[in-house]
Design a protein around this motif. Structure first.
Motif, PDB file in Angstrom:
ATOM      1  N   ARG A 141      25.753  -9.786  22.465  1.00  0.00           N
ATOM      2  CA  ARG A 141      24.880 -10.930  22.745  1.00  0.00           C
ATOM      3  C   ARG A 141      23.845 -11.160  21.651  1.00  0.00           C
ATOM      4  O   ARG A 141      23.014 -12.059  21.770  1.00  0.00           O
ATOM      5  N   VAL A 142      23.878 -10.340  20.599  1.00  0.00           N
ATOM      6  CA  VAL A 142      22.898 -10.472  19.522  1.00  0.00           C
ATOM      7  C   VAL A 142      23.630 -10.863  18.240  1.00  0.00           C
ATOM      8  O   VAL A 142      24.500 -10.140  17.766  1.00  0.00           O
ATOM      9  N   LEU A 143      23.257 -12.014  17.692  1.00  0.00           N
ATOM     10  CA  LEU A 143      23.889 -12.484  16.463  1.00  0.00           C
ATOM     11  C   LEU A 143      23.170 -11.925  15.242  1.00  0.00           C
ATOM     12  O   LEU A 143      21.950 -11.967  15.155  1.00  0.00           O
ATOM     13  N   CYS A 144      23.950 -11.418  14.307  1.00  0.00           N
ATOM     14  CA  CYS A 144      23.421 -10.930  13.031  1.00  0.00           C
ATOM     15  C   CYS A 144      24.201 -11.642  11.933  1.00  0.00           C
ATOM     16  O   CYS A 144      25.422 -11.567  11.889  1.00  0.00           O
ATOM     17  N   ARG A 145      23.488 -12.321  11.078  1.00  0.00           N
ATOM     18  CA  ARG A 145      24.157 -13.090  10.035  1.00  0.00           C
ATOM     19  C   ARG A 145      24.214 -12.370   8.686  1.00  0.00           C
ATOM     20  O   ARG A 145      24.908 -12.788   7.784  1.00  0.00           O
ATOM     21  N   CYS A 146      23.445 -11.310   8.548  1.00  0.00           N
ATOM     22  CA  CYS A 146      23.366 -10.695   7.214  1.00  0.00           C
ATOM     23  C   CYS A 146      24.257  -9.461   7.073  1.00  0.00           C
ATOM     24  O   CYS A 146      24.276  -8.840   6.024  1.00  0.00           O
ATOM     25  N   GLY A 147      24.997  -9.092   8.091  1.00  0.00           N
ATOM     26  CA  GLY A 147      26.016  -8.063   7.947  1.00  0.00           C
ATOM     27  C   GLY A 147      25.519  -6.636   7.960  1.00  0.00           C
ATOM     28  O   GLY A 147      26.053  -5.797   7.244  1.00  0.00           O
ATOM     29  N   SER A 148      24.542  -6.312   8.772  1.00  0.00           N
ATOM     30  CA  SER A 148      24.029  -4.943   8.864  1.00  0.00           C
ATOM     31  C   SER A 148      24.740  -4.132   9.939  1.00  0.00           C
ATOM     32  O   SER A 148      24.290  -3.051  10.294  1.00  0.00           O
ATOM     33  N   HIS A 149      25.841  -4.616  10.441  1.00  0.00           N
ATOM     34  CA  HIS A 149      26.489  -4.003  11.606  1.00  0.00           C
ATOM     35  C   HIS A 149      26.839  -2.533  11.420  1.00  0.00           C
ATOM     36  O   HIS A 149      26.647  -1.739  12.339  1.00  0.00           O
ATOM     37  N   ASN A 150      27.354  -2.149  10.273  1.00  0.00           N
ATOM     38  CA  ASN A 150      27.721  -0.743  10.073  1.00  0.00           C
ATOM     39  C   ASN A 150      26.498   0.164  10.158  1.00  0.00           C
ATOM     40  O   ASN A 150      26.553   1.231  10.765  1.00  0.00           O
ATOM     41  N   ARG A 151      25.400  -0.264   9.561  1.00  0.00           N
ATOM     42  CA  ARG A 151      24.175   0.544   9.619  1.00  0.00           C
ATOM     43  C   ARG A 151      23.591   0.548  11.031  1.00  0.00           C
ATOM     44  O   ARG A 151      23.040   1.545  11.480  1.00  0.00           O
ATOM     45  N   ILE A 152      23.713  -0.563  11.737  1.00  0.00           N
ATOM     46  CA  ILE A 152      23.227  -0.634  13.114  1.00  0.00           C
ATOM     47  C   ILE A 152      24.032   0.326  13.987  1.00  0.00           C
ATOM     48  O   ILE A 152      23.460   1.069  14.796  1.00  0.00           O
ATOM     49  N   MET A 153      25.336   0.350  13.828  1.00  0.00           N
ATOM     50  CA  MET A 153      26.179   1.279  14.583  1.00  0.00           C
ATOM     51  C   MET A 153      25.774   2.722  14.286  1.00  0.00           C
ATOM     52  O   MET A 153      25.649   3.537  15.202  1.00  0.00           O
ATOM     53  N   ARG A 154      25.548   3.042  13.004  1.00  0.00           N
ATOM     54  CA  ARG A 154      25.118   4.405  12.638  1.00  0.00           C
ATOM     55  C   ARG A 154      23.777   4.744  13.281  1.00  0.00           C
ATOM     56  O   ARG A 154      23.559   5.864  13.742  1.00  0.00           O
ATOM     57  N   ALA A 155      22.869   3.781  13.296  1.00  0.00           N
ATOM     58  CA  ALA A 155      21.544   4.019  13.882  1.00  0.00           C
ATOM     59  C   ALA A 155      21.655   4.326  15.372  1.00  0.00           C
ATOM     60  O   ALA A 155      20.997   5.244  15.882  1.00  0.00           O
ATOM     61  N   ILE A 156      22.496   3.599  16.080  1.00  0.00           N
ATOM     62  CA  ILE A 156      22.648   3.830  17.519  1.00  0.00           C
ATOM     63  C   ILE A 156      23.303   5.178  17.767  1.00  0.00           C
ATOM     64  O   ILE A 156      22.889   5.928  18.664  1.00  0.00           O
ATOM     65  N   ARG A 157      24.306   5.518  16.957  1.00  0.00           N
ATOM     66  CA  ARG A 157      24.926   6.843  17.095  1.00  0.00           C
ATOM     67  C   ARG A 157      23.903   7.947  16.835  1.00  0.00           C
ATOM     68  O   ARG A 157      23.854   8.947  17.547  1.00  0.00           O
ATOM     69  N   ARG A 158      23.060   7.773  15.811  1.00  0.00           N
ATOM     70  CA  ARG A 158      22.014   8.755  15.483  1.00  0.00           C
ATOM     71  C   ARG A 158      21.048   8.900  16.654  1.00  0.00           C
ATOM     72  O   ARG A 158      20.706  10.009  17.059  1.00  0.00           O
ATOM     73  N   ALA A 159      20.606   7.788  17.201  1.00  0.00           N
ATOM     74  CA  ALA A 159      19.666   7.822  18.318  1.00  0.00           C
ATOM     75  C   ALA A 159      20.304   8.475  19.545  1.00  0.00           C
ATOM     76  O   ALA A 159      19.634   9.212  20.272  1.00  0.00           O
ATOM     77  N   SER A 160      21.591   8.231  19.760  1.00  0.00           N
ATOM     78  CA  SER A 160      22.241   8.812  20.932  1.00  0.00           C
ATOM     79  C   SER A 160      22.267  10.336  20.835  1.00  0.00           C
ATOM     80  O   SER A 160      22.146  11.032  21.855  1.00  0.00           O
ATOM     81  N   LEU A 161      22.376  10.883  19.639  1.00  0.00           N
ATOM     82  CA  LEU A 161      22.348  12.339  19.476  1.00  0.00           C
ATOM     83  C   LEU A 161      20.994  12.897  19.894  1.00  0.00           C
ATOM     84  O   LEU A 161      20.909  13.933  20.544  1.00  0.00           O
ATOM     85  N   THR A 162      19.923  12.191  19.533  1.00  0.00           N
ATOM     86  CA  THR A 162      18.581  12.631  19.912  1.00  0.00           C
ATOM     87  C   THR A 162      18.374  12.501  21.414  1.00  0.00           C
ATOM     88  O   THR A 162      17.809  13.379  22.057  1.00  0.00           O
ATOM     89  N   VAL A 163      18.844  11.390  21.985  1.00  0.00           N
ATOM     90  CA  VAL A 163      18.698  11.177  23.427  1.00  0.00           C
ATOM     91  C   VAL A 163      19.474  12.254  24.188  1.00  0.00           C
ATOM     92  O   VAL A 163      18.961  12.835  25.138  1.00  0.00           O
ATOM     93  N   LYS A 164      20.715  12.527  23.770  1.00  0.00           N
ATOM     94  CA  LYS A 164      21.514  13.553  24.430  1.00  0.00           C
ATOM     95  C   LYS A 164      20.845  14.913  24.353  1.00  0.00           C
ATOM     96  O   LYS A 164      20.826  15.663  25.320  1.00  0.00           O
ATOM     97  N   ALA A 165      20.264  15.241  23.195  1.00  0.00           N
ATOM     98  CA  ALA A 165      19.615  16.531  22.997  1.00  0.00           C
ATOM     99  C   ALA A 165      18.396  16.696  23.888  1.00  0.00           C
ATOM    100  O   ALA A 165      18.046  17.820  24.267  1.00  0.00           O
ATOM    101  N   SER A 166      17.757  15.584  24.238  1.00  0.00           N
ATOM    102  CA  SER A 166      16.539  15.677  25.051  1.00  0.00           C
ATOM    103  C   SER A 166      16.825  15.724  26.554  1.00  0.00           C
ATOM    104  O   SER A 166      15.910  15.902  27.344  1.00  0.00           O
ATOM    105  N   LEU A 167      18.072  15.528  26.943  1.00  0.00           N
ATOM    106  CA  LEU A 167      18.412  15.553  28.384  1.00  0.00           C
ATOM    107  C   LEU A 167      18.527  16.955  28.913  1.00  0.00           C
ATOM    108  O   LEU A 167      18.807  17.884  28.328  1.00  0.00           O
TER     109      LEU A 167
END
Length: 157
Positions: A131-157
């Motif tokens: 639902r979020v449009l990105c026109r400048c093509g940062s999708h690969n870095r955005i995916m990496r950022a979410i994966r990185r954050a998920s590791l931290t979130v999982k570790a804190s559970l």
């Protein structure tokens, strides 16, 4: 003008606005919260996204009167004071922004995803971000950022 009570970023506000005034306008004009952006104005681009009771929703057309019993969180409200949220830190570390216009929506949608699923698959991430449009093509870095954050979130559970 009506008096409308809203809970935004954990604070209660009593505001005199027209009941049909879109939430985005109140956030930006009355509360000076500039995380949510005006993009398309028809709930299609995601730039105006906020968390409403933990769910990522556009705010550009949603009337304030419908949100009196809701908890609204903007980009400014997901950090804890000076301490950035895990997803914000991950976006910075992965340099997951170019022009930055979609950044609010990407972070809000990612935050909502990680709150309900601390270990999303790539497909689940893509669905959360559709639902979020990105026109400048940062999708690969955005995916990496979410994966990185998920590791931290999982570790804190």
């Amino acid at each position: 003008m009506d008096t409308i009570n809203l809970k935004v970023n954990g604070k209660n506000y009593s505001l005199r606005v027209g009941p049909e005034t879109p939430l985005l306008y109140v956030l930006r004009n009355n509360l000076q919260l500039n995380g949510p952006k005006y993009g398309c104005g028809v709930e299609r681009c995601g730039s105006c996204m906020v968390l409403i009771d933990g769910i990522a929703m556009p705010s550009c057309k949603r009337p304030c009167h419908s949100l009196a019993d809701s908890s609204i969180t903007t980009l400014e409200g997901i950090s804890q004071g000076e301490q950035l949220d895990t997803i914000q830190e991950a976006f910075i570390k992965e340099q997951a922004a170019q022009c930055g216009y979609c950044l609010n929506g990407m972070i809000i949608a990612s935050k909502a995803l990680l709150q309900k699923n601390s270990n999303p698959t790539d497909e689940e991430i893509r669905i959360a971000l559709q639902r979020v449009l990105c026109r400048c093509g940062s999708h690969n870095r955005i995916m990496r950022a979410i994966r990185r954050a998920s590791l931290t979130v999982k570790a804190s559970l």
